[in-house]
Motif scaffolding. Structure first.
Motif, PDB file in Angstrom:
ATOM      1  N   HIS A  39       0.848  -1.190   0.000  1.00 22.55           N
ATOM      2  CA  HIS A  39       0.000   0.000   0.000  1.00 22.55           C
ATOM      3  C   HIS A  39       0.887   1.246   0.000  1.00 22.55           C
ATOM      4  CE1 HIS A  39      -2.911   2.961   1.329  1.00 22.55           C
ATOM      5  NE2 HIS A  39      -3.839   2.121   0.896  1.00 22.55           N
ATOM      6  N   PRO A  40       0.561   2.249  -0.809  1.00 18.15           N
ATOM      7  CA  PRO A  40       1.411   3.435  -0.947  1.00 18.15           C
ATOM      8  C   PRO A  40       1.751   4.163   0.350  1.00 18.15           C
ATOM      9  CG  PRO A  40      -0.263   3.418  -2.650  1.00 18.15           C
ATOM     10  CD  PRO A  40      -0.573   2.282  -1.720  1.00 18.15           C
ATOM     11  N   GLN A  41       0.897   4.089   1.371  1.00 17.10           N
ATOM     12  CA  GLN A  41       1.211   4.817   2.596  1.00 17.10           C
ATOM     13  C   GLN A  41       2.415   4.227   3.324  1.00 17.10           C
ATOM     14  OE1 GLN A  41      -2.358   4.546   4.936  1.00 17.10           O
ATOM     15  NE2 GLN A  41      -1.611   2.858   6.115  1.00 17.10           N
ATOM     16  N   TYR A  42       2.854   3.038   2.977  1.00 21.99           N
ATOM     17  CA  TYR A  42       3.985   2.415   3.646  1.00 21.99           C
ATOM     18  C   TYR A  42       5.298   2.645   2.915  1.00 21.99           C
ATOM     19  CZ  TYR A  42       0.584   0.369   6.657  1.00 21.99           C
ATOM     20  OH  TYR A  42      -0.427   0.208   7.561  1.00 21.99           O
ATOM     21  N   ARG A  43       5.253   3.467   1.873  1.00 21.77           N
ATOM     22  CA  ARG A  43       6.491   3.820   1.191  1.00 21.77           C
ATOM     23  C   ARG A  43       6.449   5.287   0.821  1.00 21.77           C
ATOM     24  NH1 ARG A  43       4.735   2.119  -4.503  1.00 21.77           N
ATOM     25  NH2 ARG A  43       2.910   0.919  -3.969  1.00 21.77           N
ATOM     26  N   ARG A  44       7.610   5.896   0.797  1.00 29.41           N
ATOM     27  CA  ARG A  44       7.665   7.333   0.570  1.00 29.41           C
ATOM     28  C   ARG A  44       8.093   7.686  -0.843  1.00 29.41           C
ATOM     29  NH1 ARG A  44       9.741   9.094   6.208  1.00 29.41           N
ATOM     30  NH2 ARG A  44       7.833   8.737   7.365  1.00 29.41           N
ATOM     31  N   ILE A  45       8.821   6.811  -1.494  1.00 23.21           N
ATOM     32  CA  ILE A  45       9.228   7.102  -2.868  1.00 23.21           C
ATOM     33  C   ILE A  45       8.547   6.110  -3.808  1.00 23.21           C
ATOM     34  CG2 ILE A  45      11.451   8.053  -2.129  1.00 23.21           C
ATOM     35  CD1 ILE A  45      12.740   5.500  -3.352  1.00 23.21           C
ATOM     36  N   THR A  46       8.349   6.527  -5.042  1.00 21.45           N
ATOM     37  CA  THR A  46       7.729   5.650  -6.037  1.00 21.45           C
ATOM     38  C   THR A  46       8.790   4.791  -6.698  1.00 21.45           C
ATOM     39  OG1 THR A  46       8.008   7.205  -7.863  1.00 21.45           O
ATOM     40  CG2 THR A  46       5.990   7.433  -6.521  1.00 21.45           C
ATOM     41  N   ILE A  47       8.340   3.779  -7.410  1.00 19.18           N
ATOM     42  CA  ILE A  47       9.279   2.926  -8.125  1.00 19.18           C
ATOM     43  C   ILE A  47       9.996   3.720  -9.223  1.00 19.18           C
ATOM     44  CG2 ILE A  47       7.674   1.984  -9.834  1.00 19.18           C
ATOM     45  CD1 ILE A  47       9.071  -0.802  -9.092  1.00 19.18           C
ATOM     46  N   GLU A  48       9.308   4.705  -9.796  1.00 25.34           N
ATOM     47  CA  GLU A  48       9.949   5.549 -10.813  1.00 25.34           C
ATOM     48  C   GLU A  48      11.080   6.368 -10.200  1.00 25.34           C
ATOM     49  OE1 GLU A  48       6.603   5.411 -10.338  1.00 25.34           O
ATOM     50  OE2 GLU A  48       5.976   4.378 -12.179  1.00 25.34           O
ATOM     51  N   GLN A  49      10.852   6.911  -9.001  1.00 25.90           N
ATOM     52  CA  GLN A  49      11.901   7.657  -8.307  1.00 25.90           C
ATOM     53  C   GLN A  49      13.069   6.740  -7.959  1.00 25.90           C
ATOM     54  OE1 GLN A  49       9.169   9.072  -5.291  1.00 25.90           O
ATOM     55  NE2 GLN A  49       9.535  11.209  -5.907  1.00 25.90           N
ATOM     56  N   ALA A  50      12.763   5.518  -7.549  1.00 28.95           N
ATOM     57  CA  ALA A  50      13.819   4.559  -7.219  1.00 28.95           C
ATOM     58  C   ALA A  50      14.668   4.247  -8.451  1.00 28.95           C
ATOM     59  CB  ALA A  50      13.208   3.276  -6.652  1.00 28.95           C
ATOM     60  N   MET A  51      14.031   4.133  -9.620  1.00 30.36           N
ATOM     61  CA  MET A  51      14.779   3.863 -10.849  1.00 30.36           C
ATOM     62  C   MET A  51      15.706   5.026 -11.185  1.00 30.36           C
ATOM     63  SD  MET A  51      12.232   1.696 -13.329  1.00 30.36           S
ATOM     64  CE  MET A  51      10.785   2.709 -13.199  1.00 30.36           C
ATOM     65  N   VAL A  52      15.226   6.257 -11.003  1.00 31.09           N
ATOM     66  CA  VAL A  52      16.063   7.429 -11.271  1.00 31.09           C
ATOM     67  C   VAL A  52      17.276   7.435 -10.343  1.00 31.09           C
ATOM     68  CG1 VAL A  52      16.136   9.959 -11.116  1.00 31.09           C
ATOM     69  CG2 VAL A  52      14.207   8.835 -12.238  1.00 31.09           C
ATOM     70  N   ILE A  53      17.048   7.155  -9.063  1.00 36.63           N
ATOM     71  CA  ILE A  53      18.144   7.107  -8.083  1.00 36.63           C
ATOM     72  C   ILE A  53      19.162   6.042  -8.481  1.00 36.63           C
ATOM     73  CG2 ILE A  53      18.713   6.522  -5.690  1.00 36.63           C
ATOM     74  CD1 ILE A  53      15.900   7.760  -4.979  1.00 36.63           C
ATOM     75  N   ALA A  54      18.676   4.857  -8.851  1.00 37.11           N
ATOM     76  CA  ALA A  54      19.562   3.759  -9.232  1.00 37.11           C
ATOM     77  C   ALA A  54      20.371   4.103 -10.478  1.00 37.11           C
ATOM     78  CB  ALA A  54      18.751   2.485  -9.459  1.00 37.11           C
ATOM     79  N   VAL A  94      20.665  -2.876  -7.723  1.00 39.30           N
ATOM     80  CA  VAL A  94      20.733  -1.746  -6.799  1.00 39.30           C
ATOM     81  C   VAL A  94      19.536  -1.853  -5.863  1.00 39.30           C
ATOM     82  CG1 VAL A  94      20.838   0.758  -6.570  1.00 39.30           C
ATOM     83  CG2 VAL A  94      21.812  -0.338  -8.606  1.00 39.30           C
ATOM     84  N   LYS A  95      19.818  -1.900  -4.548  1.00 36.88           N
ATOM     85  CA  LYS A  95      18.742  -1.950  -3.554  1.00 36.88           C
ATOM     86  C   LYS A  95      18.589  -0.567  -2.953  1.00 36.88           C
ATOM     87  CE  LYS A  95      18.463  -6.713  -2.229  1.00 36.88           C
ATOM     88  NZ  LYS A  95      18.158  -7.618  -1.143  1.00 36.88           N
ATOM     89  N   ILE A  96      17.331  -0.109  -2.921  1.00 38.31           N
ATOM     90  CA  ILE A  96      17.024   1.233  -2.446  1.00 38.31           C
ATOM     91  C   ILE A  96      15.953   1.166  -1.369  1.00 38.31           C
ATOM     92  CG2 ILE A  96      16.084   3.475  -3.139  1.00 38.31           C
ATOM     93  CD1 ILE A  96      17.315   2.928  -5.902  1.00 38.31           C
ATOM     94  N   ASP A  97      16.191   1.862  -0.261  1.00 41.00           N
ATOM     95  CA  ASP A  97      15.213   1.944   0.820  1.00 41.00           C
ATOM     96  C   ASP A  97      13.954   2.636   0.290  1.00 41.00           C
ATOM     97  OD1 ASP A  97      13.722   3.053   3.075  1.00 41.00           O
ATOM     98  OD2 ASP A  97      15.447   2.498   4.308  1.00 41.00           O
ATOM     99  N   ALA A  98      12.815   1.963   0.382  1.00 39.69           N
ATOM    100  CA  ALA A  98      11.564   2.499  -0.170  1.00 39.69           C
ATOM    101  C   ALA A  98      11.018   3.666   0.636  1.00 39.69           C
ATOM    102  CB  ALA A  98      10.511   1.389  -0.253  1.00 39.69           C
ATOM    103  N   ASN A  99      11.504   3.846   1.846  1.00 40.07           N
ATOM    104  CA  ASN A  99      11.044   4.968   2.667  1.00 40.07           C
ATOM    105  C   ASN A  99      11.906   6.206   2.486  1.00 40.07           C
ATOM    106  OD1 ASN A  99       8.787   3.809   4.053  1.00 40.07           O
ATOM    107  ND2 ASN A  99      10.254   2.519   5.110  1.00 40.07           N
ATOM    108  N   THR A 100      13.220   6.016   2.412  1.00 35.22           N
ATOM    109  CA  THR A 100      14.125   7.169   2.394  1.00 35.22           C
ATOM    110  C   THR A 100      14.724   7.467   1.031  1.00 35.22           C
ATOM    111  OG1 THR A 100      16.090   5.856   2.897  1.00 35.22           O
ATOM    112  CG2 THR A 100      14.789   6.668   4.776  1.00 35.22           C
ATOM    113  N   GLY A 101      14.759   6.460   0.142  1.00 37.61           N
ATOM    114  CA  GLY A 101      15.412   6.640  -1.152  1.00 37.61           C
ATOM    115  C   GLY A 101      16.910   6.416  -1.086  1.00 37.61           C
ATOM    116  N   VAL A 159      24.840  -1.886  -3.896  1.00 38.52           N
ATOM    117  CA  VAL A 159      25.023  -2.018  -5.335  1.00 38.52           C
ATOM    118  C   VAL A 159      25.852  -3.285  -5.508  1.00 38.52           C
ATOM    119  CG1 VAL A 159      26.003  -1.018  -7.425  1.00 38.52           C
ATOM    120  CG2 VAL A 159      24.989   0.473  -5.703  1.00 38.52           C
ATOM    121  N   LYS A 160      25.312  -4.219  -6.287  1.00 38.64           N
ATOM    122  CA  LYS A 160      25.977  -5.520  -6.435  1.00 38.64           C
ATOM    123  C   LYS A 160      26.031  -5.900  -7.896  1.00 38.64           C
ATOM    124  CE  LYS A 160      23.749  -9.425  -5.614  1.00 38.64           C
ATOM    125  NZ  LYS A 160      23.077 -10.542  -4.963  1.00 38.64           N
ATOM    126  N   LEU A 161      27.204  -6.347  -8.346  1.00 39.82           N
ATOM    127  CA  LEU A 161      27.354  -6.879  -9.690  1.00 39.82           C
ATOM    128  C   LEU A 161      26.756  -8.272  -9.720  1.00 39.82           C
ATOM    129  CD1 LEU A 161      28.538  -6.485 -12.540  1.00 39.82           C
ATOM    130  CD2 LEU A 161      30.671  -7.452 -11.671  1.00 39.82           C
TER     131      LEU A 161
END
Length: 85
Positions: free
Chosen positions: A19-34, A70-77, A82-84
Motif C-alpha cells: 500500500h502506498p502509505q507504507y512507502r515514501r518514494i515511487t518505483i519511478e523515483q527509485a529507478m532514477v536514483i539507481a 541496486v537496492k534502495i530503501d523504499a522509505n528514504t530513497g 550495489v551488487k554486480l
C-alpha cells in the motif's frame, strides 16, 4: 497452518506493505536514483521485503553488458547496496 508467501512473509503483510502509505518514494523515483549510481538500462524493478524493511530492487544492464542490482530503501530513497550480478 498459515500460508507463507515468498521470503517467509505472511500473506497479510505481502498485501499490506504494498500500500502506498507504507512507502515514501515511487518505483519511478527509485529507478532514477539507481540510474544516477549505475548508468544503463533498467531491466527489472520491483518492491520487495528484505530483512524487515521495504526495498526497491532495481536491475540495471550497463552499456558494457554488466548487470547490477541496486537496492534502495523504499522509505528514504537511500541506496542500500550495489551488487554486480
Amino acid at each position: 497452518m498459515t500460508h507463507q508467501s515468498r521470503e517467509g512473509q505472511h500473506p497479510y503483510w505481502s498485501n499490506h506493505w504494498q500500500h502506498p502509505q507504507y512507502r515514501r518514494i515511487t518505483i519511478e523515483q527509485a529507478m532514477v536514483i539507481a540510474l544516477q549510481r549505475v548508468p544503463g538500462q533498467v531491466v527489472k524493478a520491483e518492491l520487495d521485503y528484505d530483512d524487515g524493511m521495504l526495498v526497491y530492487e532495481i536491475d540495471i544492464r550497463t552499456a558494457e553488458g554488466h548487470k547490477y542490482e541496486v537496492k534502495i530503501d523504499a522509505n528514504t530513497g537511500a541506496i542500500l547496496r550495489v551488487k554486480l550480478d
